[in-house]
Design an enzyme around this catalytic site. Structure first.
Site, PDB file in Angstrom:
ATOM      1  N   HIS A 109       0.864  -1.181   0.000  1.00 11.37           N
ATOM      2  CA  HIS A 109       0.000   0.000   0.000  1.00 11.37           C
ATOM      3  C   HIS A 109       0.900   1.231   0.000  1.00 11.37           C
ATOM      4  CE1 HIS A 109      -2.852   2.950   1.716  1.00 11.37           C
ATOM      5  NE2 HIS A 109      -3.823   2.123   1.381  1.00 11.37           N
ATOM      6  N   ASP A 187       2.812  -4.567   8.068  1.00 15.04           N
ATOM      7  CA  ASP A 187       1.567  -3.817   7.878  1.00 15.04           C
ATOM      8  C   ASP A 187       0.431  -4.826   7.956  1.00 15.04           C
ATOM      9  OD1 ASP A 187      -0.750  -2.714   6.827  1.00 15.04           O
ATOM     10  OD2 ASP A 187       0.181  -1.912   5.028  1.00 15.04           O
ATOM     11  N   GLN A 190      -5.004  -5.460   7.028  1.00 11.41           N
ATOM     12  CA  GLN A 190      -6.042  -6.359   6.524  1.00 11.41           C
ATOM     13  C   GLN A 190      -6.102  -7.692   7.276  1.00 11.41           C
ATOM     14  OE1 GLN A 190      -8.118  -5.406   4.022  1.00 11.41           O
ATOM     15  NE2 GLN A 190      -7.077  -3.471   3.660  1.00 11.41           N
ATOM     16  N   LYS A 213     -10.626  -1.359  10.020  1.00 14.54           N
ATOM     17  CA  LYS A 213     -10.726  -2.516   9.126  1.00 14.54           C
ATOM     18  C   LYS A 213     -10.979  -3.803   9.924  1.00 14.54           C
ATOM     19  CE  LYS A 213      -7.526  -0.389   5.808  1.00 14.54           C
ATOM     20  NZ  LYS A 213      -8.417  -0.029   4.712  1.00 14.54           N
ATOM     21  N   CYS A 351      -4.674   2.370  -3.821  1.00 11.12           N
ATOM     22  CA  CYS A 351      -3.449   2.866  -3.160  1.00 11.12           C
ATOM     23  C   CYS A 351      -2.299   1.871  -3.330  1.00 11.12           C
ATOM     24  CB  CYS A 351      -3.689   3.151  -1.681  1.00 11.12           C
ATOM     25  SG  CYS A 351      -4.901   4.458  -1.372  1.00 11.12           S
TER      26      CYS A 351
END
Length: 394
Positions: A109, A187, A190, A213, A351
């Site tokens: 991202h 990261d 998700q 999220k 993104c």
């Protein structure tokens, strides 16, 4: 089965398939926001009257919940932020800036690309990118080559690609990185909406977590920092709530986590984050994965029947997001027509422009699911896609 827990689905006829952008919120999370503002709205870690103590207690309860949720070692390893973007920027500017080389994957991202550009890192000049194959799988051999050529690097990798749903083998990546003296940040924007995470088993050094999220309010998230790094990382910002003692000759900061949480936090958001974690524990990950996997597989089967569809990866090591295009059709046009039929998906580059450019496309249609989506949602999507395709091909 669980849709009744989400007011959005009682108040909207929209088929919501944009969970990669943000998830819907259960009533318990929404109620916690109203309760805080209506019944005990006070600042945390400052005053000691009853409502302020309750606010602090509820705020810190979430820290303990998240610590247990991801199996961190100590509460002090959990730092609240606005979300994954702030978490990555925090570590990038306060710790990773001193590393000669940063290594990322091809599926990042922009939030895990642009912060490195802000440090004047470009490809081959302080920034290295791990290749992916035609199925968008992480190239471990290339990764090891980069580690050998750049020992003691800082590795920053997405756990799950927001654009294509590809799940990276974080445990293997971390083990290999540590072999060459690298430090690892993940990261995880998700991740927690889809599967359980054991941070000690993964052995990562930093783990950036999203609230919104993960069925929690927007504007809240966290960064897990392995205990051994806490004393050496400079705060991203300072001020109220970070201070042990101040005079004009200098300042003494508090220990973690408080020295990293300057100013008044998103108190209601953090409390809501805790309620979201409690809700996931109530639903249980085995149910989440069972429900979502069935619908995700059905989605792929039904999409595959549509004429001219183009996928960019199969379902191997894939969760949550399915991206595709149709031959000769502009993805934006599909998105406009689906919206008019009350189908919510995302179209565009998500993104993630670099991987789109590598694939030779400007973007995709992305359908992203959560455990509350069902077969009916898929059927309505497919029907709408068929109508859109017939209109655009006429």
């Amino acid at each position: 089965m669980f849709r009744k827990d989400f007011p959005y689905f009682q108040n909207s006829k929209t088929v919501y398939l944009d969970n990669g952008a943000t998830t819907q919120k259960p009533k318990s999370v929404i109620d916690s926001q109203v309760e805080y503002y209506e019944q005990y709205c006070s600042n945390t870690h400052r005053s000691n009257f009853g409502h302020a103590n309750k606010a602090t207690s509820e705020f810190e309860k979430t820290r303990k919940l998240l610590k247990e949720f991801i199996n961190a070692s100590k509460n002090e390893e959990i730092i609240f932020t606005k979300g994954v973007t702030e978490s990555i920027n925090f570590i990038a500017s306060s710790y990773a800036i001193d590393f000669k080389t940063v290594i990322i994957s091809s599926l990042e991202h922009h939030s895990n690309i642009v912060p490195w550009h802000m440090q004047n890192r470009t490809l081959g000049a302080g920034l290295e990118v791990v290749n992916c194959n035609e199925n968008l799988d992480f190239d471990l051999e290339h990764f090891e080559e980069l580690l050998k050529a750049n020992p003691n690097a800082f590795v920053s990798i997405t756990h799950v690609s927001n654009a294509f749903g590809k799940v990276h083998d974080v445990k293997t990546i971390t083990k290999l990185a540590h072999k060459y003296g690298a430090v690892v940040m993940i990261d995880a924007a998700q991740s927690l909406a889809h599967f359980k995470v054991d941070i000690q088993e993964l052995d990562v050094d930093f783990y950036a977590i999203s609230g919104h999220k993960t069925f929690a309010p927007t504007g809240v998230g966290a960064i897990y920092i392995k205990e051994k790094y806490l004393k050496n990382i400079k705060p991203y910002q300072t001020g109220g709530a970070t201070i042990h003692e101040v005079d004009y000759s200098g300042s003494i900061l508090l220990d973690s986590p408080y020295k990293f949480e300057a100013g008044t936090q998103n108190i209601a958001g953090v409390i809501g984050f805790g309620k979201a974690l409690e809700y996931i524990n109530h639903v249980r990950y085995e149910n989440i994965q069972s429900l979502e996997n069935k619908v995700f597989k059905y989605l792929n089967e039904e999409l595959s029947k549509l004429p001219g569809i183009i996928f960019y990866n199969d379902l191997t090591n894939c969760v949550g997001s399915r991206s595709f295009n149709f031959k000769g059709i502009i993805h934006d046009d599909i998105g406009i027509l689906l919206d008019k039929m009350q189908i919510a998906v995302r179209v565009g580059h998500h993104c993630a422009q670099p991987i789109m450019k590598k694939l030779g496309i400007r973007g995709t249609i992305r359908v992203s699911t959560a455990f509350y989506n069902d077969y009916v949602d898929v059927d309505k999507l497919i029907e709408a896609l068929k109508k859109a395709l017939s209109m655009l091909k006429d």
